[in-house]
Motif scaffolding. Structure first.
Motif, PDB file in Angstrom:
ATOM      1  N   GLU A  18      42.983  46.310  29.916  1.00 39.21           N
ATOM      2  CA  GLU A  18      43.986  45.515  29.726  1.00 39.21           C
ATOM      3  C   GLU A  18      45.090  45.564  30.855  1.00 39.21           C
ATOM      4  N   LYS A  19      45.421  46.756  31.459  1.00 36.18           N
ATOM      5  CA  LYS A  19      46.486  46.852  32.298  1.00 36.18           C
ATOM      6  C   LYS A  19      45.867  46.161  33.576  1.00 36.18           C
ATOM      7  N   VAL A  20      44.674  46.505  34.123  1.00 38.45           N
ATOM      8  CA  VAL A  20      44.140  45.804  35.314  1.00 38.45           C
ATOM      9  C   VAL A  20      44.203  44.291  35.284  1.00 38.45           C
ATOM     10  N   ARG A  21      44.134  43.770  33.968  1.00 37.33           N
ATOM     11  CA  ARG A  21      44.161  42.214  34.019  1.00 37.33           C
ATOM     12  C   ARG A  21      45.744  41.825  34.021  1.00 37.33           C
ATOM     13  N   GLU A  22      46.538  42.650  33.539  1.00 36.61           N
ATOM     14  CA  GLU A  22      47.995  42.377  33.550  1.00 36.61           C
ATOM     15  C   GLU A  22      48.465  42.440  35.124  1.00 36.61           C
ATOM     16  N   VAL A  23      47.991  43.311  35.709  1.00 39.31           N
ATOM     17  CA  VAL A  23      48.461  43.552  37.309  1.00 39.31           C
ATOM     18  C   VAL A  23      47.696  42.394  37.989  1.00 39.31           C
ATOM     19  N   GLY A  24      46.551  41.841  37.681  1.00 44.00           N
ATOM     20  CA  GLY A  24      45.927  40.923  38.439  1.00 44.00           C
ATOM     21  C   GLY A  24      46.680  39.760  38.230  1.00 44.00           C
ATOM     22  N   ALA A  25      47.291  39.490  37.021  1.00 48.37           N
ATOM     23  CA  ALA A  25      47.712  38.395  36.652  1.00 48.37           C
ATOM     24  C   ALA A  25      49.231  38.320  37.170  1.00 48.37           C
ATOM     25  N   ARG A  26      49.985  39.430  37.343  1.00 44.99           N
ATOM     26  CA  ARG A  26      51.179  39.527  38.366  1.00 44.99           C
ATOM     27  C   ARG A  26      50.902  39.247  39.558  1.00 44.99           C
ATOM     28  N   ILE A  27      49.805  39.787  40.355  1.00 42.28           N
ATOM     29  CA  ILE A  27      49.450  39.308  41.740  1.00 42.28           C
ATOM     30  C   ILE A  27      49.181  37.973  41.850  1.00 42.28           C
ATOM     31  N   THR A  28      48.671  37.457  40.943  1.00 43.41           N
ATOM     32  CA  THR A  28      48.260  35.801  40.945  1.00 43.41           C
ATOM     33  C   THR A  28      49.544  34.980  41.011  1.00 43.41           C
ATOM     34  N   GLU A  29      50.509  35.556  40.375  1.00 46.65           N
ATOM     35  CA  GLU A  29      51.584  34.513  40.146  1.00 46.65           C
ATOM     36  C   GLU A  29      52.562  34.882  41.507  1.00 46.65           C
ATOM     37  N   ASP A  30      52.429  36.301  41.801  1.00 47.49           N
ATOM     38  CA  ASP A  30      53.489  36.626  42.989  1.00 47.49           C
ATOM     39  C   ASP A  30      52.838  35.812  44.414  1.00 47.49           C
ATOM     40  N   PHE A  31      51.600  36.058  44.764  1.00 48.54           N
ATOM     41  CA  PHE A  31      50.964  35.386  45.702  1.00 48.54           C
ATOM     42  C   PHE A  31      50.417  33.970  45.605  1.00 48.54           C
ATOM     43  N   ARG A  32      50.759  33.310  44.571  1.00 56.08           N
ATOM     44  CA  ARG A  32      50.350  31.927  44.421  1.00 56.08           C
ATOM     45  C   ARG A  32      50.694  30.955  45.807  1.00 56.08           C
ATOM     46  N   GLY A  33      49.361  30.199  46.261  1.00 62.29           N
ATOM     47  CA  GLY A  33      49.735  29.751  47.462  1.00 62.29           C
ATOM     48  C   GLY A  33      49.385  30.371  48.754  1.00 62.29           C
ATOM     49  N   LYS A  34      49.160  31.623  48.593  1.00 60.91           N
ATOM     50  CA  LYS A  34      48.882  32.597  49.865  1.00 60.91           C
ATOM     51  C   LYS A  34      47.374  33.027  49.514  1.00 60.91           C
ATOM     52  N   GLU A  35      46.956  33.512  50.605  1.00 59.58           N
ATOM     53  CA  GLU A  35      45.664  34.369  50.519  1.00 59.58           C
ATOM     54  C   GLU A  35      45.939  35.901  50.469  1.00 59.58           C
ATOM     55  N   VAL A  36      45.310  36.588  49.564  1.00 59.04           N
ATOM     56  CA  VAL A  36      45.484  38.039  49.255  1.00 59.04           C
ATOM     57  C   VAL A  36      44.478  39.044  50.170  1.00 59.04           C
ATOM     58  N   LEU A  37      45.213  39.581  50.855  1.00 62.84           N
ATOM     59  CA  LEU A  37      44.388  40.690  51.773  1.00 62.84           C
ATOM     60  C   LEU A  37      44.570  42.036  50.955  1.00 62.84           C
ATOM     61  N   MET A  38      43.446  42.647  50.622  1.00 63.39           N
ATOM     62  CA  MET A  38      43.505  43.802  49.986  1.00 63.39           C
ATOM     63  C   MET A  38      42.794  44.890  50.831  1.00 63.39           C
ATOM     64  N   ILE A  39      43.238  46.120  51.184  1.00 65.18           N
ATOM     65  CA  ILE A  39      42.704  47.164  51.821  1.00 65.18           C
ATOM     66  C   ILE A  39      42.669  48.535  50.899  1.00 65.18           C
ATOM     67  N   GLY A  40      41.451  48.832  50.477  1.00 60.96           N
ATOM     68  CA  GLY A  40      41.531  49.892  49.771  1.00 60.96           C
ATOM     69  C   GLY A  40      41.263  51.170  50.333  1.00 60.96           C
ATOM     70  N   VAL A  41      41.700  52.425  49.800  1.00 63.18           N
ATOM     71  CA  VAL A  41      41.633  53.542  50.576  1.00 63.18           C
ATOM     72  C   VAL A  41      40.520  54.252  49.820  1.00 63.18           C
ATOM     73  N   LEU A  42      39.667  54.628  50.599  1.00 64.47           N
ATOM     74  CA  LEU A  42      38.651  55.418  50.113  1.00 64.47           C
ATOM     75  C   LEU A  42      38.569  56.830  49.953  1.00 64.47           C
ATOM     76  N   LYS A  43      38.010  57.343  48.812  1.00 60.34           N
ATOM     77  CA  LYS A  43      36.827  56.874  48.284  1.00 60.34           C
ATOM     78  C   LYS A  43      37.455  56.392  46.943  1.00 60.34           C
ATOM     79  N   GLY A  44      38.523  56.946  46.282  1.00 61.38           N
ATOM     80  CA  GLY A  44      39.161  56.814  45.053  1.00 61.38           C
ATOM     81  C   GLY A  44      39.314  55.280  44.682  1.00 61.38           C
ATOM     82  N   SER A  45      39.823  54.381  45.444  1.00 61.25           N
ATOM     83  CA  SER A  45      40.062  53.231  44.910  1.00 61.25           C
ATOM     84  C   SER A  45      38.946  52.248  44.508  1.00 61.25           C
TER      85      SER A  45
END
Ligand code: IMP
Ligand code: MG
Length: 174
Positions: A18-45
């Motif tokens: 539920e929370k991951v969906r919410e955060v994903g939706a917020r990122i979608t709103e905040d970055f609309r029109g832009k490309e999202v670059l995500m860098i995960g910190v291994l290994k935990g992420s």
């Protein structure tokens, strides 16, 4: 599932989803029109990242970085990058994705490193946040759950490399 230690459930897979969906939706709103670059910190992420990218309804590029930080007498710290990113991010916003923000030392060093290399901005995205443990001057821009100062495992988080594959988050009872 049979486990080596007693694990007390803290967050169920439904609460996590539920929370991951919410955060994903917020990122979608905040970055609309832009490309999202995500860098995960291994290994935990790795587990959080896999769910998060599918909760963002925008073009996303991903990469992972693996680093170890050392802190001497200065508070700034040095980061030894074991596995580096090859994404082109000069002038762009990077989302740095972590399993848990604890003291914040590692993420603050990584954030500074990416800014020095030309990132326009670095946003911190963390699955869990333990604010009581913070010593570095850093805070999460996006966070799923704030938790008390407890040692937790599952959903990517480990205890001596075990338990990363649990689909819930639990506290290890030692
Ligand atoms: P820090 O914020 O630089 O102190 O480092 C955070 C890192 O410590 C995380 O990426 C985890 O690998 C680890 N960590 C901190 N708290 C926990 C926990 O409760 N369970 C498992 N790993 C943790
Ligand atoms: Mg980690």
């Amino acid at each position: 599932m049979e486990q080596k230690n007693k694990i007390e459930v803290m967050l169920t897979r439904e609460q996590i989803a539920e929370k991951v969906r919410e955060v994903g939706a917020r990122i979608t709103e905040d970055f609309r029109g832009k490309e999202v670059l995500m860098i995960g910190v291994l290994k935990g992420s790795f587990v959080f990242m896999a769910d998060l990218v599918r909760a963002v309804d925008l073009p996303v590029k991903i990469d992972f970085i693996s680093a170890k930080s050392y802190f001497g007498t200065t508070s700034s710290g040095v980061v030894d990058v074991k596995m580096d990113t090859h994404l082109e991010f000069a002038g762009k916003t990077i989302m740095l994705v972590e399993d848990i923000l604890d003291t914040g030392k590692t993420l603050s060093v990584l954030k500074q490193m990416l800014l020095t290399r030309g990132a326009a901005d670095v946003k911190i995205v963390t699955f869990l946040d333990k604010p009581a443990r913070r010593t570095a001057d850093i805070s999460a821009d996006y966070c799923c759950y704030k938790i008390e100062d407890r040692f937790v495992v599952g959903y990517g988080l480990d205890y001596n490399e075990d338990y990363r594959n649990l689909d819930y988050v639990g506290e290890v009872i030692l």
